[in-house]
Write an enzyme that holds these catalytic residues in place. Structure first.
Site, PDB file in Angstrom:
ATOM      1  CE  LYS A  40      -3.431  -2.261   2.921  1.00  0.00           C
ATOM      2  NZ  LYS A  40      -3.777  -2.462   4.340  1.00  0.00           N
ATOM      3  N   GLY A  41       2.127   1.083   0.360  1.00  0.00           N
ATOM      4  CA  GLY A  41       2.978   2.240   0.678  1.00  0.00           C
ATOM      5  C   GLY A  41       3.149   3.264  -0.414  1.00  0.00           C
ATOM      6  CD  GLU A  95       8.199  -1.000  -3.147  1.00  0.00           C
ATOM      7  OE1 GLU A  95       7.114  -0.498  -2.840  1.00  0.00           O
ATOM      8  OE2 GLU A  95       8.489  -2.189  -2.927  1.00  0.00           O
ATOM      9  CG  ASP A  96       6.848   1.959   0.126  1.00  0.00           C
ATOM     10  OD1 ASP A  96       7.555   1.068  -0.411  1.00  0.00           O
ATOM     11  OD2 ASP A  96       6.166   1.738   1.142  1.00  0.00           O
ATOM     12  CG  ASP A  99      14.825  -2.074   4.595  1.00  0.00           C
ATOM     13  OD1 ASP A  99      15.761  -1.334   4.910  1.00  0.00           O
ATOM     14  OD2 ASP A  99      14.330  -2.908   5.370  1.00  0.00           O
ATOM     15  CE  LYS A 127      14.845   2.180   5.667  1.00  0.00           C
ATOM     16  NZ  LYS A 127      14.401   1.384   6.848  1.00  0.00           N
ATOM     17  CG  PHE A 148      10.935   1.772  10.605  1.00  0.00           C
ATOM     18  CD1 PHE A 148      11.053   0.607   9.870  1.00  0.00           C
ATOM     19  CD2 PHE A 148       9.666   2.314  10.792  1.00  0.00           C
ATOM     20  CE1 PHE A 148       9.934  -0.019   9.331  1.00  0.00           C
ATOM     21  CE2 PHE A 148       8.542   1.696  10.258  1.00  0.00           C
ATOM     22  CZ  PHE A 148       8.684   0.524   9.528  1.00  0.00           C
ATOM     23  CB  VAL A 149      11.164   6.822   7.293  1.00  0.00           C
ATOM     24  CG1 VAL A 149      12.511   7.429   7.644  1.00  0.00           C
ATOM     25  CG2 VAL A 149      11.292   5.920   6.065  1.00  0.00           C
ATOM     26  CG  ASP A 155       2.771   0.561   7.303  1.00  0.00           C
ATOM     27  OD1 ASP A 155       3.604   0.377   6.387  1.00  0.00           O
ATOM     28  OD2 ASP A 155       2.330  -0.363   8.004  1.00  0.00           O
ATOM     29  NE  ARG A 161      -0.542   1.973   4.984  1.00  0.00           N
ATOM     30  CZ  ARG A 161       0.438   1.157   4.631  1.00  0.00           C
ATOM     31  NH1 ARG A 161       1.474   1.619   3.954  1.00  0.00           N
ATOM     32  NH2 ARG A 161       0.408  -0.113   4.944  1.00  0.00           N
TER      33      ARG A 161
END
Ligand code: IMP
Length: 172
Positions: A40-41, A95-96, A99, A127, A148-149, A155, A161
């Protein structure tokens, strides 16, 4: 809502997303694009990005979830698949955050088997310090440290969000 340290302001995000859209518009040079948002990001990033892209485009979504725990395992389950075939199309994955890179690696490999004419990735945040695999990222908004953001679609446990900026999450 708890207040978190702002990492990237709303204005900076807007400016960078506009730049990314302009670059995409230039590089795709009028070709139609299928923009695929990873749920969902990516929903806010995608909504802003497509408004800065001037090409004809269609939008589809992929829902994904990792099978185990909070750490990505690379074993990804598609919870919502594309609604149309992408064979012969110019596909842009949105993509959000990247990682470990394992989720994106899986998605790229999966979409490649569907024979798109081209396949590129636009991600808002990268990242690199956490990368387990490197997937080529053609369009990157911001490269960030290992924090972690949350916010702007990202989220923690489903929450935050709706923050308009990107914030560092350090627990409640
Ligand atoms: P990867 O497979 O480790 O690259 O994980 C990618 C996914 O993990 C992203 O699409 C996010 O959903 C989630 N994720 C990774 N880092 C963060 C973060 O800092 N905040 C929120 N979600 C994150």
């Amino acid at each position: 809502m708890p207040k978190f340290d702002v990492m990237i302001s709303q204005d900076k995000i807007a400016e960078r997303v506009r730049e990314m859209g302009a670059k995409i518009t230039k590089e795709y040079a009028g070709k139609p694009i299928v923009v695929i948002g990873v749920l969902k990001g990516s929903f806010l990033f995608l909504a802003d990005l497509v408004r800065s892209i001037e090409n004809p485009l269609t939008i589809d979504f992929l829902g994904v979830s990792s099978y185990a725990g909070t750490e990505s395992t690379g074993v990804v389950k598609i919870t919502h698949d594309l609604t149309k075939p992408i064979a012969g199309k110019h596909v842009l994955i949105v993509e959000d955050i990247v990682d470990t890179g394992l989720t994106l690696q899986y998605l790229v490999e999966n979409l490649k088997t569907r024979n798109p004419a081209s396949l590129r990735v636009a991600c808002l945040l990268d990242k690199p310090s956490r990368a387990k695999v490197r997937v080529p990222l053609e369009y990157v908004g911001f490269t960030i440290d290992d924090e972690f953001v949350v916010g702007y679609g990202l989220d923690y446990d489903g929450l935050y969000r709706n923050l308009p900026h990107i914030a560092i999450y350090r627990g409640e």
